[in-house]
Each structure stands twice: as C-alpha cells, then as structure tokens.
Design a protein around this motif. Sequence first.
Motif, PDB file in Angstrom:
ATOM      1  N   ALA A  69       0.842  -1.207   0.000  1.00  0.00           N
ATOM      2  CA  ALA A  69       0.000   0.000   0.000  1.00  0.00           C
ATOM      3  C   ALA A  69       0.872   1.250   0.000  1.00  0.00           C
ATOM      4  N   SER A  70       1.957   1.233   0.751  1.00  0.00           N
ATOM      5  CA  SER A  70       2.871   2.383   0.819  1.00  0.00           C
ATOM      6  C   SER A  70       3.549   2.628  -0.521  1.00  0.00           C
ATOM      7  N   LEU A  71       3.997   1.568  -1.157  1.00  0.00           N
ATOM      8  CA  LEU A  71       4.657   1.715  -2.460  1.00  0.00           C
ATOM      9  C   LEU A  71       3.670   2.181  -3.530  1.00  0.00           C
ATOM     10  N   LEU A  72       2.479   1.597  -3.537  1.00  0.00           N
ATOM     11  CA  LEU A  72       1.469   2.010  -4.517  1.00  0.00           C
ATOM     12  C   LEU A  72       1.092   3.476  -4.339  1.00  0.00           C
ATOM     13  N   SER A  73       1.140   3.953  -3.117  1.00  0.00           N
ATOM     14  CA  SER A  73       0.786   5.340  -2.802  1.00  0.00           C
ATOM     15  C   SER A  73       1.982   6.274  -2.866  1.00  0.00           C
ATOM     16  N   ARG A  74       3.128   5.725  -3.207  1.00  0.00           N
ATOM     17  CA  ARG A  74       4.375   6.499  -3.326  1.00  0.00           C
ATOM     18  C   ARG A  74       4.749   7.211  -2.029  1.00  0.00           C
ATOM     19  N   SER A  75       4.539   6.515  -0.910  1.00  0.00           N
ATOM     20  CA  SER A  75       4.920   7.043   0.393  1.00  0.00           C
ATOM     21  C   SER A  75       6.254   6.408   0.791  1.00  0.00           C
ATOM     22  N   GLN A  76       7.334   7.079   0.432  1.00  0.00           N
ATOM     23  CA  GLN A  76       8.673   6.536   0.665  1.00  0.00           C
ATOM     24  C   GLN A  76       8.961   6.323   2.146  1.00  0.00           C
ATOM     25  N   ALA A  77       8.576   7.275   2.977  1.00  0.00           N
ATOM     26  CA  ALA A  77       8.846   7.143   4.415  1.00  0.00           C
ATOM     27  C   ALA A  77       8.152   5.909   4.986  1.00  0.00           C
ATOM     28  N   MET A  78       6.901   5.711   4.601  1.00  0.00           N
ATOM     29  CA  MET A  78       6.171   4.548   5.109  1.00  0.00           C
ATOM     30  C   MET A  78       6.706   3.260   4.509  1.00  0.00           C
ATOM     31  N   ALA A  79       7.028   3.263   3.230  1.00  0.00           N
ATOM     32  CA  ALA A  79       7.585   2.059   2.604  1.00  0.00           C
ATOM     33  C   ALA A  79       8.896   1.661   3.285  1.00  0.00           C
ATOM     34  N   THR A  80       9.727   2.625   3.583  1.00  0.00           N
ATOM     35  CA  THR A  80      10.997   2.350   4.262  1.00  0.00           C
ATOM     36  C   THR A  80      10.735   1.749   5.637  1.00  0.00           C
ATOM     37  N   TYR A  81       9.808   2.325   6.358  1.00  0.00           N
ATOM     38  CA  TYR A  81       9.474   1.812   7.690  1.00  0.00           C
ATOM     39  C   TYR A  81       8.972   0.367   7.613  1.00  0.00           C
ATOM     40  N   TYR A  82       7.984   0.095   6.751  1.00  0.00           N
ATOM     41  CA  TYR A  82       7.413  -1.248   6.668  1.00  0.00           C
ATOM     42  C   TYR A  82       8.406  -2.249   6.075  1.00  0.00           C
ATOM     43  N   ARG A  83       9.264  -1.816   5.178  1.00  0.00           N
ATOM     44  CA  ARG A  83      10.302  -2.691   4.637  1.00  0.00           C
ATOM     45  C   ARG A  83      11.221  -3.157   5.764  1.00  0.00           C
ATOM     46  N   GLN A  84      11.624  -2.236   6.630  1.00  0.00           N
ATOM     47  CA  GLN A  84      12.486  -2.591   7.759  1.00  0.00           C
ATOM     48  C   GLN A  84      11.769  -3.542   8.711  1.00  0.00           C
ATOM     49  N   GLU A  85      10.503  -3.304   8.950  1.00  0.00           N
ATOM     50  CA  GLU A  85       9.729  -4.210   9.802  1.00  0.00           C
ATOM     51  C   GLU A  85       9.686  -5.619   9.184  1.00  0.00           C
ATOM     52  N   LEU A  86       9.581  -5.701   7.857  1.00  0.00           N
ATOM     53  CA  LEU A  86       9.559  -6.995   7.174  1.00  0.00           C
ATOM     54  C   LEU A  86      10.891  -7.715   7.291  1.00  0.00           C
ATOM     55  N   VAL A  87      11.987  -6.974   7.268  1.00  0.00           N
ATOM     56  CA  VAL A  87      13.309  -7.582   7.409  1.00  0.00           C
ATOM     57  C   VAL A  87      13.369  -8.365   8.712  1.00  0.00           C
ATOM     58  N   GLU A  88      12.687  -7.855   9.724  1.00  0.00           N
ATOM     59  CA  GLU A  88      12.698  -8.488  11.040  1.00  0.00           C
ATOM     60  C   GLU A  88      11.629  -9.563  11.196  1.00  0.00           C
ATOM     61  N   SER A  89      10.819  -9.793  10.161  1.00  0.00           N
ATOM     62  CA  SER A  89       9.774 -10.822  10.235  1.00  0.00           C
ATOM     63  C   SER A  89      10.174 -12.018   9.379  1.00  0.00           C
ATOM     64  N   ASP A  90       9.239 -12.933   9.225  1.00  0.00           N
ATOM     65  CA  ASP A  90       9.544 -14.140   8.444  1.00  0.00           C
ATOM     66  C   ASP A  90       8.906 -14.107   7.049  1.00  0.00           C
ATOM     67  N   ALA A  91       8.794 -12.938   6.474  1.00  0.00           N
ATOM     68  CA  ALA A  91       8.186 -12.803   5.149  1.00  0.00           C
ATOM     69  C   ALA A  91       9.091 -13.401   4.073  1.00  0.00           C
ATOM     70  N   ALA A  92       8.479 -14.046   3.109  1.00  0.00           N
ATOM     71  CA  ALA A  92       9.224 -14.674   2.017  1.00  0.00           C
ATOM     72  C   ALA A  92       9.835 -13.615   1.103  1.00  0.00           C
ATOM     73  N   ALA A  93      11.096 -13.797   0.783  1.00  0.00           N
ATOM     74  CA  ALA A  93      11.810 -12.848  -0.082  1.00  0.00           C
ATOM     75  C   ALA A  93      11.152 -12.747  -1.453  1.00  0.00           C
ATOM     76  N   THR A  94      10.624 -13.839  -1.966  1.00  0.00           N
ATOM     77  CA  THR A  94       9.980 -13.837  -3.280  1.00  0.00           C
ATOM     78  C   THR A  94       8.791 -12.878  -3.292  1.00  0.00           C
ATOM     79  N   VAL A  95       8.012 -12.909  -2.236  1.00  0.00           N
ATOM     80  CA  VAL A  95       6.844 -12.034  -2.155  1.00  0.00           C
ATOM     81  C   VAL A  95       7.302 -10.578  -2.028  1.00  0.00           C
ATOM     82  N   CYS A  96       8.292 -10.337  -1.200  1.00  0.00           N
ATOM     83  CA  CYS A  96       8.820  -8.965  -1.049  1.00  0.00           C
ATOM     84  C   CYS A  96       9.333  -8.438  -2.386  1.00  0.00           C
TER      85      CYS A  96
END
Length: 176
Positions: A69-96
């Motif tokens: 949602a952040s990327l689609l909305s071009r919200s760089q600050a939010m995308a950066t925040y959620y990307r970092q949160e994903l790094v700390e989770s178990d999200a699949a790299a393929t999906v990211c």
Amino acid sequence: MTTPSSPPQTTGADLIDTLVGLDPASALYATRHARHKVVNATQASQNLFFSSDADSLPRHERLLIALYASLLSRSQAMATYYRQELVESDAAATVCDAIEADTVDWLPASRIRAMLVFTRTLITRPVEGDQTALTALREAGMSTPDIVTLAQLVAYLSYQIRVVAGLSAMKALESA
C-alpha cells in the motif's frame, strides 16, 4: 530526520510523528496534538494492526500489505518503515521482491497473492473493490473475518498515508 536507508525507530513514540520528523517544539506538532484523542487513536490502531498477538492475518502478511500500500501510494517514508519491519519478520523474499517490482500478479495463486491484488484494487481503484474482488479472496481460502480485517487494514493504511503526506507537505511549507 528519516532517510530511506535509516528507518525510524518507534519505541513508545508516535509513528506518524516519527515518520514526518515532527519536533515537539514546532507549531505543526502542537497543531497535530491539539486533538490528543485522534493522535492516540491513530497510534492505538497502529499498535493493534501490527501486534504480534493479533488473532487474524499473521503479522508478516499485514506488513506485506502495508509495504505494498505504501509503495502504490508512493509514500517513501512509510515504505521504508514497513520494509524494515519486514526484514525483522519471516516474510518470504519472493513475495517482497514481487511487491517491490509491482509484479504480484506473477506470484503463484495463493492467499497472499489474492490479498495483494485486493490491496492494489482498494488503493488504486477503490470503486472496483466489489463483490467480484471479495469472491476472489474467498476463493483463495480467506474467511469473512479475515476479509473484514484486510479491508480495515487497507482503509487504515490509506488514512495513515494521507496523514503522513499532509503533515510532510505542511512541514516543508513551515520550513520554507
């Protein structure tokens, strides 16, 4: 100040204040905090939606939705925040990777693909978030409570994105 390479930390802080870089001594901060109830409710929603204890939709799925949602909305600050949160989770790299490249349609048919397509629909063409879109989620194996949670999450993210964008624009004007 938030930069794409160093996402903000929010230990106890209000996420929106942190993302925008609001100084508690600024007039903009005072304006935003004039309605403590709204500020507190917004942060409580953030805490609720991204809690590890949530009963519905695993946290990594919620973070994937938030990143998209952040990327689609071009919200760089939010995308950066959620990307970092994903790094700390178990999200699949393929999906990211598919989210980052906006190629979620190429993912194998799955629950997460259906959720990401639904997210894109609500963010970019909300009028198309109709019965057909909901049926696709059910066909992907999602329960009605999970679909409601997903729709609420996307609505919250849309609100959050707009608040961050508006405050960022006001902060830029204040600095000029």
